[in-house]
Structures are given as structure tokens and as C-alpha cells.
Design a protein around this motif. Structure first.
Motif, PDB file in Angstrom:
ATOM      1  N   ALA A   1       0.840  -1.205   0.000  1.00 22.52           N
ATOM      2  CA  ALA A   1       0.000   0.000   0.000  1.00 22.52           C
ATOM      3  C   ALA A   1       0.872   1.251   0.000  1.00 22.52           C
ATOM      4  O   ALA A   1       0.578   2.233  -0.686  1.00 22.52           O
ATOM      5  N   GLN A   2       1.956   1.233   0.784  1.00 20.69           N
ATOM      6  CA  GLN A   2       2.864   2.376   0.793  1.00 20.69           C
ATOM      7  C   GLN A   2       3.495   2.589  -0.578  1.00 20.69           C
ATOM      8  O   GLN A   2       3.679   3.736  -1.014  1.00 20.69           O
ATOM      9  N   ALA A   3       3.808   1.486  -1.264  1.00 18.37           N
ATOM     10  CA  ALA A   3       4.354   1.604  -2.622  1.00 18.37           C
ATOM     11  C   ALA A   3       3.305   2.183  -3.564  1.00 18.37           C
ATOM     12  O   ALA A   3       3.617   3.022  -4.423  1.00 18.37           O
ATOM     13  N   ASN A   4       2.054   1.753  -3.414  1.00 16.52           N
ATOM     14  CA  ASN A   4       0.974   2.295  -4.241  1.00 16.52           C
ATOM     15  C   ASN A   4       0.837   3.806  -4.039  1.00 16.52           C
ATOM     16  O   ASN A   4       0.665   4.559  -4.996  1.00 16.52           O
ATOM     17  N   ILE A   5       0.915   4.233  -2.773  1.00 17.32           N
ATOM     18  CA  ILE A   5       0.823   5.664  -2.487  1.00 17.32           C
ATOM     19  C   ILE A   5       1.986   6.401  -3.147  1.00 17.32           C
ATOM     20  O   ILE A   5       1.821   7.495  -3.705  1.00 17.32           O
ATOM     21  N   GLY A   6       3.164   5.802  -3.095  1.00 23.33           N
ATOM     22  CA  GLY A   6       4.324   6.395  -3.758  1.00 23.33           C
ATOM     23  C   GLY A   6       4.123   6.558  -5.249  1.00 23.33           C
ATOM     24  O   GLY A   6       4.628   7.512  -5.864  1.00 23.33           O
ATOM     25  N   HIS A   7       3.354   5.650  -5.834  1.00 29.50           N
ATOM     26  CA  HIS A   7       3.050   5.716  -7.271  1.00 29.50           C
ATOM     27  C   HIS A   7       1.828   6.575  -7.565  1.00 29.50           C
ATOM     28  O   HIS A   7       1.468   6.765  -8.735  1.00 29.50           O
ATOM     29  N   GLY A   8       1.177   7.076  -6.497  1.00 26.38           N
ATOM     30  CA  GLY A   8      -0.016   7.881  -6.704  1.00 26.38           C
ATOM     31  C   GLY A   8      -1.278   7.063  -6.893  1.00 26.38           C
ATOM     32  O   GLY A   8      -2.320   7.607  -7.279  1.00 26.38           O
ATOM     33  N   ASP A   9      -1.213   5.770  -6.635  1.00 25.06           N
ATOM     34  CA  ASP A   9      -2.364   4.876  -6.804  1.00 25.06           C
ATOM     35  C   ASP A   9      -3.087   4.743  -5.471  1.00 25.06           C
ATOM     36  O   ASP A   9      -2.877   3.789  -4.714  1.00 25.06           O
ATOM     37  N   MET A  10      -3.949   5.704  -5.168  1.00 24.03           N
ATOM     38  CA  MET A  10      -4.636   5.720  -3.880  1.00 24.03           C
ATOM     39  C   MET A  10      -5.669   4.610  -3.768  1.00 24.03           C
ATOM     40  O   MET A  10      -5.840   4.015  -2.688  1.00 24.03           O
ATOM     41  N   ILE A  11      -6.360   4.312  -4.867  1.00 25.32           N
ATOM     42  CA  ILE A  11      -7.379   3.261  -4.829  1.00 25.32           C
ATOM     43  C   ILE A  11      -6.728   1.911  -4.554  1.00 25.32           C
ATOM     44  O   ILE A  11      -7.209   1.119  -3.729  1.00 25.32           O
ATOM     45  N   GLY A  12      -5.605   1.655  -5.215  1.00 27.31           N
ATOM     46  CA  GLY A  12      -4.871   0.413  -4.973  1.00 27.31           C
ATOM     47  C   GLY A  12      -4.375   0.346  -3.537  1.00 27.31           C
ATOM     48  O   GLY A  12      -4.385  -0.724  -2.917  1.00 27.31           O
ATOM     49  N   ALA A  13      -3.966   1.493  -3.002  1.00 28.97           N
ATOM     50  CA  ALA A  13      -3.489   1.536  -1.621  1.00 28.97           C
ATOM     51  C   ALA A  13      -4.611   1.184  -0.648  1.00 28.97           C
ATOM     52  O   ALA A  13      -4.409   0.405   0.294  1.00 28.97           O
ATOM     53  N   ILE A  14      -5.794   1.745  -0.873  1.00 33.79           N
ATOM     54  CA  ILE A  14      -6.934   1.446  -0.003  1.00 33.79           C
ATOM     55  C   ILE A  14      -7.245  -0.046  -0.043  1.00 33.79           C
ATOM     56  O   ILE A  14      -7.522  -0.669   0.995  1.00 33.79           O
ATOM     57  N   ALA A  15      -7.195  -0.640  -1.226  1.00 35.07           N
ATOM     58  CA  ALA A  15      -7.474  -2.076  -1.350  1.00 35.07           C
ATOM     59  C   ALA A  15      -6.463  -2.896  -0.558  1.00 35.07           C
ATOM     60  O   ALA A  15      -6.830  -3.853   0.147  1.00 35.07           O
ATOM     61  N   MET A  16      -5.180  -2.538  -0.657  1.00 33.85           N
ATOM     62  CA  MET A  16      -4.139  -3.275   0.064  1.00 33.85           C
ATOM     63  C   MET A  16      -4.267  -3.091   1.577  1.00 33.85           C
ATOM     64  O   MET A  16      -4.090  -4.040   2.348  1.00 33.85           O
ATOM     65  N   LEU A  17      -4.587  -1.873   2.002  1.00 27.25           N
ATOM     66  CA  LEU A  17      -4.727  -1.607   3.436  1.00 27.25           C
ATOM     67  C   LEU A  17      -5.938  -2.337   4.012  1.00 27.25           C
ATOM     68  O   LEU A  17      -5.893  -2.864   5.130  1.00 27.25           O
TER      69      LEU A  17
END
Length: 292
Positions: A135-151
Motif C-alpha cells: 500500500a505504501q508503494a501504491n501511495i508512492g506511485h499515486g495509486d490511492m485506490i490500490g493503496a486502499i485495497a491493500m490496506l
């Protein structure tokens, strides 16, 4: 000497054996000198010891020690290279991959971080930490939706995963979902009500909902928990400015300046009666409390 060796069937040590024994002795000397140095915080010296040991013998344990020492000396790119070597030697070792993800995060290398997390999840899809790091990597890439899914997956795997709940609340707020962020903030507040980060999330949620007075109250609680929280002073001052409380905004701006003189460079000079409004406006005109 040779007579007794012959009599009892012994053989005299060859030059090659002596060389091997000497190398082994030196290897152990450098390795354990490094371990002792690391234990007392002399990490630069530990790095030198481990590097000398590796010149004598390639040893995975020493490489692991070296990676840890390099991290502690801020040489994270070199640490990552050591961890890569370890991962190549032990491709199914999840712990190494998670450590790689941590170091890649320090390096802001979100591609490498994402790759390490994916490999860790392939090994153990039930590891909550791997999903949190991804999720932290997703946030680094700007992928907030992917981050929420991982979290959300991480929290499902570990119900009391406070770090994941906090990051999800922070991310939801960045996405404009104040209601979702509030749910996570309230969940955390029930268990960690005095925690600075939880209080800061609560303050930001109230700000996003337009509850200025409640936000100011929570920012005050943040400052009680940590009198050096610069963001709390900045963000509370911004709300006070919006409410027309110029004196209060000035006070918070000044405190933020004292904590980080470079942090609010637009505020400088004396705070005269006629200049306070202008200087406070300069301090807060471009401020976004959520860092967007």
C-alpha cells in the motif's frame, strides 16, 4: 617433531592448510569485531569489519549484518544491494523481501518496493505486513485506490493493525472521503485516544468536515501530546486565520517559525500591529493542511 608425527601417524600441516586456517582466523576476527562494534553503536566501523570479512569469504550471515549496519549509517542504496544478493541466495525467504521493501521505501524507489512486496505476497498471501508495505508503494506511485485495497486486505488479515488503519484513514482523507477517514479515526481513538497521529487525523477530519472549532480543539490535543508538532501549529493557525482570529494565527505562525525557521520562510521581520495581518496571510495563503 617430524619423528613423533610419523610415529603416531600424524601429518605435518601443509602450507595450504596453514593459509586456510589463517584466513578462517582473520574472517572470524573481522566478523566478530563488526558484531561487537554494532552492539555499541559504532556502525561505521562495523561496516568496515564486515566488508573486510567478505573479502576473505562470501558469507550470507555477514552480508545480513552488513546490510543492517549500512542502513544505520544511511547508506541505504548499498544496503539494498546486499539484500538483493541475499534474496538471490534465498528466494523463498520472505523476511529478506520485506526488509528490501522497507529499504526501497527509504530510497523512495517504489518500483523496487512494489516488486519486493509482490514476491513476498506470492510466498505468503496471508502476510498483513506485505500488504501494508505494498500500500505504501501504491501511495508512492499515486495509486490511492490500490493503496486502499491493500490496506483493507491488511486489516482483514490482522484486525488490530493500527498502522494500516491509520494509513487508510489518512489516505481516505487525501481522497476527499472524510466520512471513511472518520470511521478509521474513531476506531483508532477508541484504543489509542492519546496518540499524536490519531489526534492529528481527528483534527484533519474535523477540518475537512468544516468543523473549525472541533478541529482547533483536536489540534490543541495534538500539541499537548507533542509540543513540537509543527504541522499542528501550522494547520491550527490556518484555521484561526480563516476564522478571522489574526492574533491566534500570528501566535501559531510564530511558534511554527521557532520550531522550523526555514519552514515558513514567507513570515519574517517584526510582527507590528499594522503588519500582522499581511504577514499571517503570507504564512497561510498557500497552506494545505493535508499536504496535497
Amino acid at each position: 617433531m617430524n619423528f613423533f608425527k610419523a610415529l603416531f601417524g600424524g601429518e605435518e600441516e601443509t602450507a595450504e592448510q596453514k593459509q586456510q586456517a589463517d584466513t578462517a582466523r582473520k574472517f572470524d576476527m573481522f566478523k566478530y569485531d563488526g558484531v561487537r562494534a554494532a552492539k555499541i553503536g559504532q556502525h561505521d566501523y562495523a561496516v568496515k569489519c564486515y566488508e573486510e570479512a567478505l573479502k576473505l569469504r562470501d558469507d550470507l550471515e555477514v552480508r545480513d549484518y552488513l546490510a543492517q549496519a549500512l542502513i544505520r549509517t544511511g547508506r541505504t542504496a548499498e544496503a539494498f544491494a546486499q539484500l538483493q544478493t541475499l534474496a538471490e541466495a534465498e528466494p523463498e525467504n520472505k523476511a529478506i523481501l520485506l526488509q528490501m521493501a522497507h529499504v526501497a521505501y527509504m530510497n523512495e524507489d517504489y518500483d523496487a518496493m512494489d516488486d519486493a512486496c509482490n514476491r513476498a505476497i506470492q510466498i505468503d498471501g496471508g502476510d498483513a505486513a506485505a500488504h501494508y508495505l505494498k500500500a505504501q508503494a501504491n501511495i508512492g506511485h499515486g495509486d490511492m485506490i490500490g493503496a486502499i485495497a491493500m490496506l483493507t486486505k491488511a486489516i482483514a488479515l490482522k484486525a488490530d493493525y493500527a498502522e494500516a488503519t491509520l494509513l487508510r484513514g489518512q489516505t481516505l482523507l487525501r481522497m476527499g472521503d472524510a466520512a471513511g477517514a472518520e470511521t478509521d479515526a474513531d476506531t483508532l481513538a477508541a484504543e489509542y485516544g492519546g496518540n499524536e497521529d490519531v489526534l492529528l487525523l481527528k483534527a484533519r477530519v474535523e477540518k475537512a468536515k468544516g468543523n473549525a472549532d472541533a478541529a482547533i480543539e483536536y489540534y490543541g490535543k495534538v500539541i499537548e501530546a507533542n509540543p513540537f508538532c509543527i504541522d499542528a501549529f501550522k494547520e491550527r493557525g490556518a484555521i484561526k486565520y480563516e476564522k478571522g482570529d489574526m492574533a491566534g494565527a500570528q501566535e501559531d505562525a510564530q511558534k511554527a517559525l521557532e520550531l522550523t525557521p526555514q519552514g515558513m520562510e514567507s513570515v519574517n521581520g517584526e510582527y507590528s500591529a499594522e503588519g500582522v495581518e499581511q504577514k499571517t496571510r503570507q504564512a497561510y495563503s498557500n497552506l494545505n493542511p493535508l499536504g496535497l
